[in-house]
Structure formats: structure tokens, C-alpha cells
Design a protein around this motif. Structure first.
Motif, mmCIF file in Angstrom:
data_model
loop_
_atom_site.group_PDB
_atom_site.id
_atom_site.type_symbol
_atom_site.label_atom_id
_atom_site.label_comp_id
_atom_site.label_asym_id
_atom_site.label_seq_id
_atom_site.Cartn_x
_atom_site.Cartn_y
_atom_site.Cartn_z
ATOM 1 N N GLU A 22 135.222 115.793 8.294
ATOM 2 C CA GLU A 22 134.167 115.079 7.569
ATOM 3 C C GLU A 22 132.802 115.714 7.814
ATOM 4 O O GLU A 22 131.976 115.827 6.903
ATOM 5 N N MET A 69 132.603 118.793 5.663
ATOM 6 C CA MET A 69 132.417 118.467 4.246
ATOM 7 C C MET A 69 130.985 118.028 3.960
ATOM 8 O O MET A 69 130.388 118.420 2.948
ATOM 9 N N ARG A 84 128.385 119.970 1.524
ATOM 10 C CA ARG A 84 127.849 119.259 0.349
ATOM 11 C C ARG A 84 126.336 119.172 0.364
ATOM 12 O O ARG A 84 125.671 119.444 -0.646
ATOM 13 N N THR A 131 129.635 122.064 -4.599
ATOM 14 C CA THR A 131 130.192 120.984 -5.401
ATOM 15 C C THR A 131 131.475 120.468 -4.754
ATOM 16 O O THR A 131 132.069 121.128 -3.893
ATOM 17 N N GLN A 132 131.903 119.282 -5.205
ATOM 18 C CA GLN A 132 133.131 118.727 -4.652
ATOM 19 C C GLN A 132 134.323 119.609 -4.980
ATOM 20 O O GLN A 132 135.249 119.749 -4.171
ATOM 21 N N ILE A 165 134.353 122.488 -2.552
ATOM 22 C CA ILE A 165 134.788 122.025 -1.229
ATOM 23 C C ILE A 165 136.301 121.829 -1.224
ATOM 24 O O ILE A 165 136.993 122.209 -0.268
ATOM 25 N N ALA A 166 136.823 121.240 -2.292
ATOM 26 C CA ALA A 166 138.260 121.009 -2.381
ATOM 27 C C ALA A 166 139.028 122.313 -2.347
ATOM 28 O O ALA A 166 140.067 122.436 -1.673
ATOM 29 N N GLN A 202 140.005 117.459 -5.493
ATOM 30 C CA GLN A 202 138.609 117.042 -5.652
ATOM 31 C C GLN A 202 138.466 115.543 -5.463
ATOM 32 O O GLN A 202 137.475 115.060 -4.912
ATOM 33 N N VAL A 209 138.347 114.820 -1.820
ATOM 34 C CA VAL A 209 137.025 115.130 -1.295
ATOM 35 C C VAL A 209 136.048 114.008 -1.591
ATOM 36 O O VAL A 209 135.259 113.591 -0.737
ATOM 37 N N SER A 210 136.088 113.496 -2.829
ATOM 38 C CA SER A 210 135.181 112.405 -3.208
ATOM 39 C C SER A 210 135.405 111.181 -2.345
ATOM 40 O O SER A 210 134.452 110.548 -1.878
ATOM 41 N N LEU A 238 134.116 111.870 1.282
ATOM 42 C CA LEU A 238 132.658 111.848 1.338
ATOM 43 C C LEU A 238 132.124 110.422 1.235
ATOM 44 O O LEU A 238 131.203 110.032 1.964
ATOM 45 N N SER A 239 132.675 109.657 0.324
ATOM 46 C CA SER A 239 132.230 108.261 0.168
ATOM 47 C C SER A 239 132.479 107.467 1.434
ATOM 48 O O SER A 239 131.644 106.668 1.866
#
Length: 379
Positions: A217, A220, A224, A230-231, A234-235, A242, A245-246, A249-250
Motif C-alpha cells: 500500500e 502504491m 500514485r 495512473t491506476q 500501477i496495476a 486496475q 488497485v482502485s 488505494l481507497s
């Protein structure tokens, strides 16, 4: 006829003959007593004082008092008299070199308001002289490249020398600005309120909280928000989807917000340690089958754990069917799919039937897209 002192030099003169006076001094000091030697030395020094004064006046107008320059020149004169050897040539030439060197050393070591390395000081003088020469030749101000070429140094060295020249006589921060009675000082015009100072505490807090997050984390978040990735990028680098990853991150940002607003940081993932990714594998025997229950996300960090659990189940003695319960799996990425493909091949080689149960919609779509839906039957 004018009177002469003990060295043989006239006491009244229009222009000193320093060489003759120095030779006379050298001849008389050979057999002189200590008292006579001291008197001869004083006479020669007194005779040469006007000469030292003329050399000192060459350096006036450079920010130093003439009286101070004369004192430095006289010190150089004393050194020239004490070190003079008539067999080495003209006393006048030797005195000029010694006194001028003393004056230059004074300007180099005593008059700079800010300490600057000696090599930079010397280069600063050379740059100033070269600039005057090139200005007269080119009828314009020379560029840094032209100065560097003339002096045989780099352009960076020329810039450093020009910048260091400001350290010779720096402006005082207490110097008044303006002619009015209420004039402010120069220092009042420098600097301003640091608007980011109020956020310093928050930045330190976030730094400490980031160290509590799992390494994945943290990486990431750095990619970011510091790497501006971008996601999708990163993915690709992490080998996950992706969407995964979202979600990660959330989850990390939500935990950071909650931790920032609380006195005691909450535990990561409802009590799981910061380095634990939450996937669990349990195996139980139900009749003639082995049931492998998986809980948590199957990604690159946890796929190997799933591979080990499924291999043990397939290799177990007397097992005809292995049921993979995916009811507790919200996500399977490429690494997880690779594990399932490997296990299907292993099960076929050992003539063990393998099936899946409870796959969530998203996981079912992943299995279908990867082609496993036709191989792994639903239990």
C-alpha cells in the motif's frame, strides 16, 4: 649639500634611490654592533616610508581606509628590509613584490565580508580584469562563455566567481530603505510568511501513519501521489488489475483519513496486522472430498499461499474430489488465475476431480474470461 644618515642615504630627497640606500645598509651592517645595526635598520625603513606610501595609494578607493593600507604597506617594507639579500638583485624590485603581495593578501584575507575560498577570490579578480579587457575589445559586455574561453576555465567557474563577488561587500540587513523618517530596514523586505508552516504537523503525522501501512500500500500511494502514475500503470507494474488497485488505494486513503482524525490510529483491516493481506486458506474433509475454503483477496502477494494449500489437497491420499470454496473471495487477479490453471493441470495428472463453489459474480467473470469456466465445474 644635503645631510646624509648612517646608511649613506640623503635625509632630504626628491626621489629615493632605494637600491643605493639598501646597498649602503648591507655594507655597514656587516661589522656593526647590535645597537648600530638597529639604528641602521631604522634609518633605512624611515628612508623607504614614502615609497611604501606610494604603493599603498595605488590601492585606495577599494573600500579600505588609506591609513590602513599604509600600515599594511609598511609591514611589507619591514619584511623586505629584513629579508633583503644584495646578491639576489635589486632591492627596489624585491620591495615592490613584497609590499604589493602584502597588500593583495590583505584584500584577500581581511576585506571580504563573507568567507569565499581563495581560488574563487583569485578567479573573481581575474574575471573582473578580463571583463574590462573584453568589453573594450568587443564594445559590449562579454558573455560567460567568452570569459571562460579567455581564462581557460569552465562557464560554471565563471558564474561562481561572478556570484562570489557579491560577498566582498555584502549589504547590511539593517540598512534603511527610503529617505523618510519611518523608513524600513532592508531585512524587512526579505522573506515572508511561510504558508505551509501550519501543515507541518499534518505532514509529520501522515509520514508516521504511512509507516504503519503494508509495504504494498505504501508503494502504491507513492507511485500514485509522488510518481503521478495512473491506476492502470500501477496495476501493470504490480501485476494486478486496475480495479484491485482502485480498491486498495481507497482502502488505504480511508484508513489514513480515519487515523488523522483520531487520537489513536485504528488497526489496519479490522485488527489484521499491517503486513497481513487478509487471505486465509483452510482445508477440511467432508465425506470423500476435501474442501479448500479461501477467504480474502487472491493476488500476487497471496497466490503462493493458495498454491501450497491446493497442492496439499490434491496430493492427499485417498482423495477423489477437491472442492475449492471461493465464497469468501472478492477478487482474483492474474496471479490467482495462474495458480488455478496450475492446480487443474496437477489434478488431471493425478486423476483427481476439482471443482469450485460459491464464486462471486466478479470472480466468476474472471474465471470465464481466463477460460477456466469450461475446465472448473461448479460444485
Amino acid at each position: 649639500m644635503p645631510a646624509r644618515n648612517q646608511t649613506g642615504a640623503p635625509t632630504e630627497h626628491v626621489l629615493e634611490d632605494l637600491d643605493a640606500a639598501a646597498l649602503a645598509y648591507a655594507q655597514r651592517r656587516a661589522g656593526a654592533s647590535p645597537g648600530e645595526l638597529s639604528a641602521l635598520r631604522e634609518d633605512l625603513l624611515r628612508y623607504c616610508l614614502p615609497f611604501a606610501g606610494r604603493l599603498a595609494r595605488r590601492y585606495r578607493g577599494r573600500g579600505e581606509y588609506l591609513e590602513d593600507l599604509e600600515q599594511v604597506a609598511r609591514l611589507g617594507l619591514v619584511k623586505a628590509v629584513d629579508r633583503y639579500d644584495p646578491e639576489r638583485g635589486s632591492f627596489t624590485a624585491y620591495a615592490v613584490i613584497t609590499i604589493s603581495g602584502e597588500l593583495k593578501r590583505h584584500f584577500r584575507d581581511r576585506t571580504w565580508g563573507v568567507h569565499v575560498p581563495r581560488r574563487v577570490q583569485d578567479l573573481s579578480l581575474e574575471v573582473g580584469h578580463a571583463s574590462m579587457v573584453l568589453t573594450s575589445v568587443l564594445a559590449r559586455t562579454p558573455t560567460h562563455a567568452e570569459l571562460a574561453e579567455r581564462l581557460g576555465v569552465s562557464e560554471d567557474a565563471v558564474r561562481e566567481a561572478i556570484g562570489s563577488a557579491a560577498g566582498y561587500s555584502p549589504s547590511s540587513l539593517n540598512a534603511p530603505v527610503g529617505a523618510a523618517d519611518g523608513a524600513i530596514e532592508f531585512g524587512d523586505l526579505i522573506g515572508g510568511v511561510d504558508e505551509e508552516l501550519e501543515t507541518l504537523t499534518d505532514k509529520l503525522t501522515v509520514t508516521d501513519l504511512l509507516l504503519r501501512l503494508p509495504a504494498r500500500e505504501r508503494r502504491m500511494l507513492a507511485m500514485r501521489f509522488y510518481g503521478n502514475r495512473t491506476q492502470a500503470e500501477i496495476a501493470t507494474e504490480l501485476g494486478i488489475s486496475q480495479m484491485h488497485v482502485s480498491r486498495l488505494l481507497s482502502r488505504a486513503l480511508g484508513w489514513l483519513r480515519e487515523a488523522m482524525l483520531s487520537d489513536v490510529p485504528p488497526r489496519w483491516e479490522a485488527g489484521e496486522g499491517p503486513t497481513h493481506h487478509g487471505m486465509q486458506v483452510s482445508v477440511s474433509r467432508e465425506g470423500g472430498s476435501l474442501v479448500v475454503r479461501v477467504r480474502g483477496e487472491v493476488d500476487r502477494d497471496t497466490a503462493e499461499r493458495l498454491r501450497i494449500g491446493l497442492r496439499h489437497a490434491v496430493d492427499a491420499a485417498g482423495v477423489a474430489t477437491v472442492v475449492v470454496d471461493l465464497a469468501g473471495v472478492p477478487l482474483v487477479d492474474a496471479a490467482g488465475v495462474a495458480v488455478l490453471v496450475d492446480i487443474v493441470q496437477l489434478a488431471a495428472a493425478k486423476e483427481v476431480e476439482i471443482c469450485v463453489s460459491g464464486a462471486q459474480p466478479y470472480v466468476a467473470r474472471i474465471l470465464a474470461v481466463s477460460g477456466l469456466a469450461g475446465v472448473l465445474r461448479r460444485c
